[in-house]
Design an enzyme around this catalytic site. Structure first.
Site: not given
Ligand code: GLU
Length: 503
Positions: A260, A255-257
């Protein structure tokens, strides 16, 4: 409701159905790729359907990012983009039909009722499942409740015969069976009459005449319920092919959270990836060729790709944060580098041109009078490059006199011997006498000077490399000097004296 005819079933129709609630994710791109490959292989149709029914989380920016990402990857779609919200009425019609025909029922249980049922299940330590208490309301009771102004949702009535099983043959996971008694009577229409995603998704697949639903294994939980919907609507379900997930090296979801930008497709574009190199890498996250081969051109991959070779194990995206060199999975970098170094110059040039243009390093003569020089130059320097941005950063010295010196290279190669302040101008004078500036003649001048000064040739070679390119690494120096040309080499060697004297 569109029902499938035999002739429709013969031609493959697949779809990529992203929810526009964020960025285009590596996993999403891989789903799109597998669908696209299957469509292209079978001469079928690849449909793009934006599943935008979550109005609160869907954004136009996200739609654009998804379209842009797919275009960049070269995953061209044949139909769409369709938007799921455009079909909301049809989803409601399907729910009405199910209600009319006795496959669904109104449930008047309030949130409090359900909370109580849930608490009761918890106290008995059993998994909560709606107990179907509204299932047997008589038409009169339903009518009375409506007249009282009670709100209701519509639930699908899962068949409750004792041994009922929902079964399907997944193209990847094989036979999957789920006991109907383990499936709750799930909601298909909310009290405000908006359809639930599980219904919209299945109805849209029917409307779009999808033959193969190729999606992530996280969709498996929905599939038995969707098969029940198809059966009740009298529609033959599509073939399902669930793909294993791609996880990080600790087996966590990407995930981007947490990870990144490295999980977003747009990042690879910015960092100088070649779209096909990325596709080739993504294809191997969950699929393998029969002979273990890994590099494929677009046409080769279309030819060899098959759903039956999608494996059942989750694939690992090997990203470790905080390593500037391996800023993404090292295998992805290796793939990109291999393409950069080996693809035809014809195919590579447009990417390099674009990169140079974006950095004010492009000159139109690279396509006319200096074309040969330009092609020879990129062919020489690419042998050590990984990404397209390397041409404007590491390769800047080839296209501009205004380039940076790596301080470590200066210390290592130019400050190594104070006499270099004399050797390099002398070298420049020697090189200047050459009528033909080719690698062999250039090397001769270097060797002569080293012998005359009784120093190792390496001292002068390394210093010259830094003087002309600012770096301590690069392709063969004599080839590089020949490419840069006499005038520039002589000038840069002479200018480096100032740097050495500043030591
Ligand atoms: N919109 C769903 C998602 O983005 C697609 C699920 C499916 O392909 O059926 O996960």
């Amino acid at each position: 409701m569109v029902e499938k005819s035999d002739s429709d079933q013969q031609s493959v129709r697949v779809r990529f159905a992203p929810s526009p609630t964020g960025y285009l994710h590596i996993g999403g791109a891989r789903t799109a790729l597998y669908n696209w490959l299957w469509a292209r292989k079978s001469g079928g149709v690849f449909i793009l359907r934006i599943e935008d029914t979550d109005m609160e989380r869907s954004t136009q920016d996200s739609v654009e990012e998804i379209l842009e990402g797919l275009r960049w990857l070269g995953l061209d779609w044949d139909e769409g983009p369709y938007f799921q919200t455009q079909n909301l009425e049809k989803h409601k019609e399907a729910a009405d039909k199910l209600l009319r025909e006795g496959h669904a029922y109104r449930c008047f249980c309030s949130k409090e009722d359900l909370d109580n049922q849930r608490k009761e299940a918890e106290s008995k330590k059993i998994a909560f499942m709606y107990d179907g208490r509204c299932r047997n309301l008589t038409p009169e009771q339903v009518q009375a409740n409506i007249e009282k102004g009670m709100t209701s949702v519509v639930r699908f009535g899962v068949p409750r015969d004792a041994h009922s099983v929902v079964a399907f043959d997944d193209a990847v996971y094989g036979r999957i069976e789920k006991r109907a008694r383990d499936i709750e009577d799930f909601v298909i229409l909310r009290s405000d009459k908006s359809p639930l995603y599980i219904l919209s998704n299945a109805v849209d697949d029917a409307l779009d005449k999808i033959t193969h639903v190729i999606r992530g294994a996280d969709g498996l939980a929905n599939t038995p319920k969707q098969i029940l919907i198809y059966n009740a609507l009298g529609i033959e379900p599509p073939i399902f092919a669930h793909m294993p997930l791609t996880l990080d090296n600790k087996k966590a979801k990407l995930s981007k959270r947490v990870h990144g930008e490295v999980v977003t497709i747009s990042y690879y574009r910015r960092r100088g990836f070649l779209p096909w190199a990325l596709c080739n890498f993504l294809a191997l996250l969950g699929w393998s060729s029969p002979d273990g081969r890994e590099f494929f051109s677009r046409d080769e991959l279309i030819d060899i790709f098959d759903l039956s070779r999608i494996n059942r194990h989750n694939s690992i995206f090997n990203y470790v944060s905080g390593d500037p060199k391996n800023w993404t999975d090292p295998k992805a970098i290796h793939f990109n580098a291999t393409y950069v170094r080996s693809m035809s110059l014809n195919d590579l040039t447009p990417y390099v041109k674009n990169e140079l243009k974006n950095n004010d390093l492009w000159s139109d003569c690279y396509e006319s009078t200096e074309k040969e020089w330009f092609l020879n130059t990129i062919d020489l320097i690419r042998t050590r490059y990984h990404v397209i941005t390397d041409f404007s950063t590491k390769g800047r010295f080839c296209f501009s006199d205004d380039f940076e010196f790596d301080p470590k290279a200066v210390i290592k190669n130019l400050y190594q011997d104070a006499n270099l302040a004399k050797y390099l101008p002398e070298l420049a004078r020697g090189l200047n006498t050459l009528p033909v500036f080719d690698p062999e003649k250039i090397e001769g001048i270097f060797r002569d000077l080293a012998e005359k000064k009784q120093v190792k040739a390496g001292l002068i070679i390394n210093a010259s490399r830094t003087a002309v390119s600012g770096s301590s690494v690069g392709p063969g120096l004599f080839e590089l000097l020949a490419i840069l040309g006499k005038e520039r080499v002589v000038k840069r060697l002479n200018q480096s004296v100032r740097l050495i004297e500043n030591a």
